[in-house]
Motif scaffolding. Structure first.
Motif, mmCIF file in Angstrom:
data_model
loop_
_atom_site.group_PDB
_atom_site.id
_atom_site.type_symbol
_atom_site.label_atom_id
_atom_site.label_comp_id
_atom_site.label_asym_id
_atom_site.label_seq_id
_atom_site.Cartn_x
_atom_site.Cartn_y
_atom_site.Cartn_z
ATOM 1 N N ASN A 191 -1.780 1.854 -11.358
ATOM 2 C CA ASN A 191 -2.826 2.258 -10.414
ATOM 3 C C ASN A 191 -4.184 2.511 -11.052
ATOM 4 O OD1 ASN A 191 -3.570 2.501 -7.751
ATOM 5 N ND2 ASN A 191 -3.048 4.669 -7.581
ATOM 6 N N TRP A 325 -6.163 -14.855 -0.244
ATOM 7 C CA TRP A 325 -5.979 -14.724 -1.684
ATOM 8 C C TRP A 325 -4.507 -14.491 -1.970
ATOM 9 C CZ3 TRP A 325 -3.766 -10.073 -1.300
ATOM 10 C CH2 TRP A 325 -4.198 -9.244 -0.257
ATOM 11 N N ILE A 327 -2.193 -12.275 -4.918
ATOM 12 C CA ILE A 327 -2.118 -11.421 -6.107
ATOM 13 C C ILE A 327 -0.650 -11.338 -6.504
ATOM 14 C CG2 ILE A 327 -2.469 -9.099 -7.025
ATOM 15 C CD1 ILE A 327 -5.087 -10.505 -6.417
ATOM 16 N N LEU A 328 -0.354 -11.692 -7.738
ATOM 17 C CA LEU A 328 1.022 -11.611 -8.226
ATOM 18 C C LEU A 328 1.100 -10.568 -9.331
ATOM 19 C CD1 LEU A 328 3.966 -12.877 -8.371
ATOM 20 C CD2 LEU A 328 3.082 -14.187 -10.304
ATOM 21 N N ASP A 329 1.824 -9.496 -9.071
ATOM 22 C CA ASP A 329 2.136 -8.535 -10.135
ATOM 23 C C ASP A 329 3.324 -9.109 -10.896
ATOM 24 O OD1 ASP A 329 1.107 -6.146 -7.917
ATOM 25 O OD2 ASP A 329 0.516 -5.992 -10.021
ATOM 26 N N SER B 74 -3.984 -15.353 5.545
ATOM 27 C CA SER B 74 -4.659 -14.084 5.265
ATOM 28 C C SER B 74 -4.478 -13.570 3.850
ATOM 29 C CB SER B 74 -4.198 -13.025 6.257
ATOM 30 O OG SER B 74 -2.786 -13.007 6.296
ATOM 31 N N GLY B 75 -3.501 -14.068 3.134
ATOM 32 C CA GLY B 75 -3.336 -13.593 1.765
ATOM 33 C C GLY B 75 -2.141 -12.681 1.611
ATOM 34 N N VAL B 76 -1.561 -12.642 0.414
ATOM 35 C CA VAL B 76 -0.394 -11.790 0.160
ATOM 36 C C VAL B 76 -0.442 -11.209 -1.241
ATOM 37 C CG1 VAL B 76 1.191 -12.966 1.725
ATOM 38 C CG2 VAL B 76 1.005 -13.749 -0.626
ATOM 39 N N MET B 77 0.242 -10.081 -1.379
ATOM 40 C CA MET B 77 0.506 -9.526 -2.706
ATOM 41 C C MET B 77 1.992 -9.692 -2.967
ATOM 42 S SD MET B 77 -1.988 -6.251 -2.835
ATOM 43 C CE MET B 77 -1.733 -6.108 -4.577
ATOM 44 N N MET B 78 2.308 -10.209 -4.148
ATOM 45 C CA MET B 78 3.704 -10.502 -4.460
ATOM 46 C C MET B 78 4.052 -9.963 -5.835
ATOM 47 S SD MET B 78 4.143 -14.503 -3.491
ATOM 48 C CE MET B 78 5.546 -14.598 -4.602
ATOM 49 N N THR B 79 5.336 -9.852 -6.064
ATOM 50 C CA THR B 79 5.789 -9.542 -7.408
ATOM 51 C C THR B 79 7.009 -10.386 -7.712
ATOM 52 O OG1 THR B 79 6.359 -7.739 -8.930
ATOM 53 C CG2 THR B 79 7.240 -7.588 -6.703
ATOM 54 N N ARG B 87 10.559 -1.921 -12.181
ATOM 55 C CA ARG B 87 9.454 -0.992 -11.966
ATOM 56 C C ARG B 87 9.469 -0.254 -10.629
ATOM 57 N NH1 ARG B 87 4.769 -1.078 -15.041
ATOM 58 N NH2 ARG B 87 5.497 -2.925 -16.128
ATOM 59 N N PHE B 189 5.072 2.433 -7.622
ATOM 60 C CA PHE B 189 5.051 0.963 -7.573
ATOM 61 C C PHE B 189 6.122 0.555 -6.579
ATOM 62 C CE2 PHE B 189 3.502 -2.955 -9.469
ATOM 63 C CZ PHE B 189 4.477 -3.868 -9.125
ATOM 64 N N SER B 212 -0.644 -4.685 1.678
ATOM 65 C CA SER B 212 -2.030 -4.764 1.226
ATOM 66 C C SER B 212 -2.766 -3.449 1.482
ATOM 67 C CB SER B 212 -2.710 -5.921 1.950
ATOM 68 O OG SER B 212 -3.994 -6.121 1.456
ATOM 69 N N ASN B 215 -2.243 -0.652 -0.935
ATOM 70 C CA ASN B 215 -2.926 -0.781 -2.222
ATOM 71 C C ASN B 215 -4.318 -0.184 -2.239
ATOM 72 O OD1 ASN B 215 -1.421 -2.453 -4.447
ATOM 73 N ND2 ASN B 215 -0.834 -3.324 -2.473
ATOM 74 N N ALA B 216 -4.749 0.344 -1.107
ATOM 75 C CA ALA B 216 -6.018 1.080 -1.117
ATOM 76 C C ALA B 216 -5.895 2.300 -2.020
ATOM 77 C CB ALA B 216 -6.393 1.499 0.295
ATOM 78 N N THR B 217 -4.714 2.911 -2.034
ATOM 79 C CA THR B 217 -4.564 4.139 -2.815
ATOM 80 C C THR B 217 -3.449 4.095 -3.850
ATOM 81 O OG1 THR B 217 -3.155 5.003 -1.078
ATOM 82 C CG2 THR B 217 -5.487 5.667 -1.027
ATOM 83 N N THR B 218 -2.485 3.206 -3.681
ATOM 84 C CA THR B 218 -1.404 3.178 -4.653
ATOM 85 C C THR B 218 -0.997 1.736 -4.918
ATOM 86 O OG1 THR B 218 0.713 4.172 -5.266
ATOM 87 C CG2 THR B 218 0.510 3.379 -2.999
ATOM 88 N N ARG B 219 0.039 1.535 -5.698
ATOM 89 C CA ARG B 219 0.481 0.200 -6.048
ATOM 90 C C ARG B 219 1.718 -0.145 -5.246
ATOM 91 N NH1 ARG B 219 -0.646 -3.151 -9.226
ATOM 92 N NH2 ARG B 219 -0.525 -4.110 -7.170
#
Lengths: 543, 367
Positions: A191, A325, A327-329, B74-79, B87, B189, B212, B215-219
Motif C-alpha cells: 500500500n 487499463w 494492472i497485474l499484481d 473499463s479495465g481490471v486489476m488482477m493478480t 499474500r 492485500f 478497483s 484500491n483507493a485506500t488499500t490493496r
C-alpha cells in the motif's frame, strides 16, 4: 554463395570506414575481398550501406504485449485503419509476424525485448520465435522479487546474489538484467503509493538504492557485458530529473544504463509546474563516461504504455486515453497496461516530445545515447523514420515547433538547438554503439567476421522516407527486404548469456520454489523442446 | 488401436489426412473451433485459419470473453494464483464456483496453508449457493447471501457502501453489509476470486469495479479462475499471431474480431460455414451441436462418437502422450510439460501441419 554489395557509400564507424566501397558476404558472414569468385552482385551505387540496426529497448513480446493487444482490439479494426496516421500501430498491424517484418523493412536486424518477468520467460521466447527475420534478446527483470529482497534483508553474501542472478539469466535465456522501480513495486503491494530512491520497502527494510547497487555489482562481477539496465523510480512525475541524477550518482564508476531517460526529464518550472530538465540530465550524462542512456522519444498519436512499473501504471491509470487499463499484481514485478494518446495541443505531451529531442541533441557522445521510443510507450517503433528526420534537420524541427503550443516550447531549450545528426552519428547510435553496449562483437559493424546483417538505403533528402523503406536488407547474408518489401521469410535467433555459477544455487532455488509455491521450479524454465525451431538460442560470452 | 476414421469406417492415418485436406480444399467457409489443444496445436490451427480465410473460435470462448469484455470496456486489476496464495489476507469468493473452478480454488488458491507473509486468511463467500455446506469443513468461509440471483444486488450495494454512498435493501442486513465492507477495507492485500464460466459479464464488471474502488485506500486485486482446455493459452497464441482473440475471421484478406458474428455456434446454426475443424485434445468431446456439417474432428482417445464425423483422427493428449506448452492454472503462466506417458500418438500440431501441406494453394475468398 558469395554476395557482393557493390559501390555503395559504406558507413561503418566501428571500423573507421566512411566512404565508397564494397561489402562481401559468404556463408552468412562478412569477409574480406575474395579472389575471383563467382557470386551475386547487388548494385548499391549512390546508396548508403550500414550494418543492420539494433534496437536496445522495445516491448515486442510476452504476456504484457499480448494482453495490451487484447485490451485494444479497436486499434486493429478496419475503421481505425482508415482514420489513423501513417505510422501508428493502427495501420501497421500488431502481431509477431508484423513486428519482425516492419523492423526488417526499416533495416533493423536485432531487437531487445527489455521487460521479461522471469516466470513469463517461456511465453516471451515462444512469441519471439514467431517473430520473423530479426535476431532478438530479452532482459530479465529483478529487483522486486521476494527471493532477492530476502537475500538482501538477510545480509547474504555478494556471491549468493551473483549465483541467483546467474541462475535467473540462464533459466530465462536472457542477455542481461533490468530493474524496474526497484523496491517500488514490492512496496506498492504493501500500500505504498510513492517511492523514491531512498525510500524503504516496508516488508524488507531495504531502499531502492540498496537493491540497485547490489544488482549493479552482481551484473558487473558476473562479467555480463550489458550493464544493469535501470528503469528509475518516479517515472513521469514533475521534478523527477532529480531521481535520475541521484541514480546516476549512486552508480559511482560502475557502468549504468538508464532506460527511456526522456520520461525522467521533467522539472517543475513555469506556470504549470512542469518543464524540461533535459539540459541538466544531458550535462550529467556528458560528465559521466560510465553512463549510457536510451531516450524513449515521445511522438504524437495513439499508443499504449506497457510497463512492469505497476506502481507508476496504477497511478497513471486515471489519465488513460481511452479510459481503460490493466494492472497485474504479479509474482514480482507484474504489469501495467495503460492506453495513451499523445496530443500536439497538450502542453505536457508537447514538452515530453521536446525533452526526448533535447536529450538526443545535447548529449555529445553518440556512443552513449541510444535510439528508442520505449516502444510502444513513447510511440510505436514505426515512427522511427520521422525521428531520424527530426534529428537530422533543424528546419524540420522548427516547423514542428511552430505547430506546437508556444508555452510548452518556452519551457524547453529545443528551439535554440541547431545541431543536426550526420549519417555517421546515426550509424554509431543505432549500430556500432548498441552492439558494444550489449556485448555483441559480431554485429553493428561490417568488418570481416561480422554477421551478414546489412541495410542499404536510398540516399534521399527526405530522411523519413529513406529510413522507412530500405532499398535492400540482408540478414545473415540472405536478402530479406527489397525496396521496402519483405521478400524472404526466415527466422533469427535469441541471444543470451549464461555466466558460470556455483551449482549449489540450483538446489536452493528448487527448495525455494517448493517452499514458497508448492511447485517444482521446472515451471519457470525455457526448455529447447518447447520452442518450435531448432537451435533457438545463441550464447554470447561473458567477460 | 484405431486412430483414424472416414465417415465412421477405420482407415489409415494418411488416408484420413488426405480426405481432410480434400474437404478443406472444397469448402468455401471453414470454422476451426474447439481448439482444446496446446500452444503448438493452436499455432498450427491459427496458421491454417489465416491461410484458408477461416474463422477461429474456442469451446470456452464464451467464458474467456466475459472477462475480456470487462477488461476492454473499463479495465481490471488482477493478480496471479501464486501471489494470491502467498499474500492474500482476505479472499472474496463470488458465486458458487463449481466444477474445475472449485478444484483450482481449493488446491491452488487456498491450498493447505496460510499466506506466506504470516497473516491469517479470512474467506468471505458471496452467494455460494447450496454447495457451501458440502465443503464447509474444508474451508472456513463466511457466507454472505445465498442464491446466485441475489448476487447483482448484493455486489452493487456492497460497492456503494464501500464508497460511502447510500443504498437500498439487499438480501443481507445493513449491519452485516457494513461489517463486510469494514473487513474488505481493512484487508492488507485482498483478492476477489470468481469463475467467469458462471457469472454474467455485468456481475464481473461490478465485482471488478468494487475491487478497483477498494484500491483507493488499500490493496485489493482480482483472480478469475482459468477456464479449461487451455483457453487462456490459446488466447495468448491468438494475440501474438493475429493481434486478436478467438472469435475472429481471416476471410476477405483481412482479420476481424466480433464475438457475435464469429461465434462458432451461431455460424453452424445459420449455415454460414460449410466445414468445421473440431479440436479437443484434452478430452474426447464431440462437437456440441446437433446440426450435421462436414466435420474434421481431432480428439483425445476415447469411444467412437454416436454420430460419426466425416473425418475423425485420434490425437495425443498434451503433456501426457507428448510434451506440450500450455497455460498452467496454478501459476497463471505458460509452462512446458514433458510427456508423462510418452506415446507415438500424433499431435494436433502435426496433423494440422500435414493437412495444411496437402491442401491446395492460398485461399481467403470468403467475405
Amino acid at each position: 554463395m558469395l554476395t557482393c554489395i557493390a559501390g555503395g557509400h559504406v558507413i561503418d564507424p566501428a571500423n573507421h570506414r566512411d566512404g565508397q566501397g564494397d561489402i562481401w558476404i559468404r556463408d552468412g558472414r562478412i569477409i574480406d575481398k575474395p579472389n575471383n569468385e563467382p557470386g551475386a552482385t547487388y548494385d548499391a551505387a549512390g546508396k548508403i550501406v550500414m550494418a543492420g540496426a539494433i534496437d536496445v529497448h522495445s516491448h515486442i513480446a510476452g504476456w504484457n504485449v499480448d494482453t495490451a493487444r487484447l485490451l485494444l482490439p479497436e486499434y486493429q479494426s478496419a475503421a481505425a485503419r482508415l482514420r489513423a496516421g501513417e505510422t501508428s500501430l493502427l495501420t501497421k498491424g500488431w502481431s509477431a509476424l508484423e513486428t519482425g517484418q516492419l523492423y526488417a523493412t526499416m533495416g533493423f536486424t536485432t531487437v531487445v525485448e527489455p521487460a521479461v518477468s522471469p516466470h513469463y520467460a517461456l511465453h516471451a521466447h515462444l512469441e519471439l520465435v514467431d517473430t520473423p527475420i530479426i535476431d532478438k534478446a530479452t532482459l530479465a527483470v529483478l529487483g522486486n522479487d521476494d527471493y532477492l529482497l530476502g537475500l538482501l534483508h538477510d545480509s547474504e553474501s555478494e556471491q549468493a546474489i551473483e549465483d541467483y542472478v546467474a541462475w535467473i539469466l540462464e533459466m530465462s535465456r536472457s542477455l542481461g538484467i533490468k530493474v524496474v522501480n526497484a523496491g517500488g513495486v514490492a512496496a506498492f503491494k504493501d500500500n505504498v503509493r510513492a517511492f523514491s530512491f531512498d525510500d524503504v520497502v516496508p516488508a524488507f527494510g531495504l531502499t531502492s538504492r540498496r537493491i540497485v547497487k547490489a544488482l549493479q555489482r552482481a551484473v558487473s562481477k558476473l562479467g555480463v557485458p550489458h550493464p544493469l539496465h535501470v528503469h528509475c523510480n518516479n517515472l513521469g512525475l514533475a521534478g523527477n530529473f532529480e531521481t535520475a541524477l541521484t541514480t546516476i550518482a549512486a552508480a559511482e564508476e560502475l557502468p549504468l544504463h538508464l532506460a527511456h531517460l526522456q520520461f525522467y526529464g521533467y522539472g517543475k518550472e513555469g506556470n504549470r509546474g512542469f518543464s524540461s530538465a533535459a539540459a541538466q540530465l544531458a550535462e550529467a550524462v556528458n560528465r559521466k563516461a560510465n553512463v549510457t542512456i536510451d531516450v524513449g522519444q515521445v511522438m504524437f498519436g495513439s499508443t499504449v504504455t506497457i510497463s512492469l512499473d505497476v506502481l507508476r501504471q496504477f497511478n497513471a491509470r486515471t489519465q488513460a486515453r481511452p479510459k481503460k487499463w490493466l494492472i497485474l499484481d504479479g509474482d514480482a514485478n507484474g504489469a501495467g497496461i495503460v492506453p495513451y494518446n499523445y496530443r500536439r495541443a497538450d502542453f505536457y505531451n508537447a514538452v515530453q516530445w521536446a525533452v526526448g529531442l533535447e536529450l538526443f541533441l545535447l548529449i555529445n557522445d553518440p556512443w552513449r545515447v541510444f535510439f528508442t521510443t520505449d516502444h510502444p510507450n513513447g510511440a510505436p517503433f514505426t515512427s522511427y523514420p520521422e525521428i531520424f528526420a527530426l534529428l537530422m534537420s533543424r528546419d524540420l524541427r522548427a516547423k514542428w515547433i511552430s505547430e506546437l503550443p508556444a508555452e510548452a516550447m518556452a519551457v524547453t531549450t529545443l528551439p535554440s538547438i541547431t545541431r543536426e545528426y550526420s549519417l555517421h552519428e546515426i550509424a554509431i547510435m543505432t549500430r556500432a554503439a548498441p552492439a558494444k553496449l550489449l556485448g555483441l562483437t559480431d554485429r553493428g559493424h561490417l568488418g570481416p567476421g561480422a554477421v551478414g546483417d546489412v541495410a542499404v538505403y536510398d540516399n534521399l533528402t527526405d530522411k523519413a522516407r529513406m529510413f522507412r523503406a530500405a532499398a535492400l536488407v540482408f540478414k545473415d547474408g540472405d536478402l530479406v527486404v527489397r525496396d521496402g518489401q519483405v521478400t524472404h521469410h526466415r527466422f533469427g535467433r535469441a541471444l543470451a548469456v549464461a555466466p558460470p555459477r556455483d551449482r549449489a544455487i540450483d538446489r536452493r532455488m528448487k527448495d525455494y520454489y517448493e517452499e514458497r509455491y508448492g511447485l517444482s521450479d521446472e515451471f519457470v524454465k525455457v526448455p529447447d523442446y518447447a520452442l518450435s525451431r531448432p537451435e533457438p538460442f545463441v550464447f554470447v560470452p561473458c567477460r | 488401436m484405431e486412430q483414424a476414421w472416414i465417415s465412421g469406417k477405420p482407415t489409415a492415418l494418411d488416408a484420413a489426412i488426405t480426405e481432410a485436406a480434400k474437404l478443406i480444399g472444397a469448402s468455401t467457409r471453414i470454422l476451426i473451433t474447439g481448439l482444446g489443444t496446446d500452444v503448438a496445436g493452436a499455432r498450427a490451427a491459427i496458421a491454417l485459419a489465416q491461410r484458408t480465410g477461416a474463422v477461429i473460435d474456442h469451446m470456452n470462448s464464451e467464458t474467456v470473453l466475459r472477462d475480456l469484455e470487462v477488461m476492454r470496456s473499463s479495465g481490471v486489476m488482477m493478480t496471479t494464483p501464486t501471489e494470491c496464495h502467498a499474500r492474500a489476507d482476505t479472499l472474496l469468493l463470488t458465486g458458487p464456483m463449481q466444477g474445475a473452478a472449485r478444484n483450482q480454488l481449493l488446491q491452488g488458491v487456498i491450498g493447505n496453508d496460510q499466506p506466506k507473509n504470516g497473516g491469517q486468511r479470512r474467506i468471505i463467500w458471496l452467494c455460494p449457493g447450496r454447495d457451501l455446506l458440502k465443503i464447509a469443513d474444508t474451508i472456513d468461509a463466511t457466507p454472505i447471501g445465498r442464491k446466485e440471483k441475489d448476487l447483482p444486488g448484493l455486489l452493487a450495494t456492497l460497492r456503494a457502501d464501500i464508497a460511502g454512498r447510500s443504498a437500498g435493501k439487499t438480501c443481507v442486513s445493513a449491519k452485516q453489509l457494513r461489517q463486510i465492507s469494514a473487513i474488505l477495507k481493512q484487508s492488507r492485500f485482498g483478492t476477489a476470486v470468481w469463475s467467469s464460466a458462471e457469472l454474467d459479464p455485468l456481475i464481473i464488471e461490478m465485482l471488478c469495479g468494487l475491487v478497483s474502488d477498494l484500491n483507493a485506500t488499500t490493496r485489493f486485486s482480482g483472480l478469475p479462475l482459468a477456464p479449461e482446455d487451455n483457453a487462456i493459452g490459446v488466447l495468448h497464441v491468438c494475440s501474438w499471431m493475429t493481434g486478436l482473440p478467438m472469435r475472429s475471421s481471416f476471410g476477405g484478406g483481412f482479420s476481424q474480431h466480433d464475438p457475435w458474428l464469429f461465434d462458432g455456434h451461431r455460424l453452424v446454426a445459420s449455415g454460414e460455414v460449410d466445414c468445421v475443424v473440431w479440436i479437443s485434445a484434452y478430452r474426447n468431446e464431440p462437437p456440441p451441436w446437433r446440426r450435421a456439417l462436414p466435420t474434421i474432428a481431432l480428439t483425445a482417445p476415447g469411444p467412437a462418437f454416436a454420430k460419426p464425423t466425416h473425418v475423425h483422427i485420434t490425437v495425443g493428449r498434451p503433456g501426457i502422450d507428448h510434451s506440450a506448452v500450455q497455460h498452467f492454472a496454478a501459476t497463471g503462466t505458460l509452462v512446458a510439460f514433458a510427456a508423462t506417458q510418452r506415446s507415438d500418438m500424433i499431435s494436433v500440431a502435426e496433423v494440422i501441419t500435414r493437412i495444411a501441406a496437402a491442401t491446395q494453394g492460398p485461399r481467403g475468398r470468403s467475405c
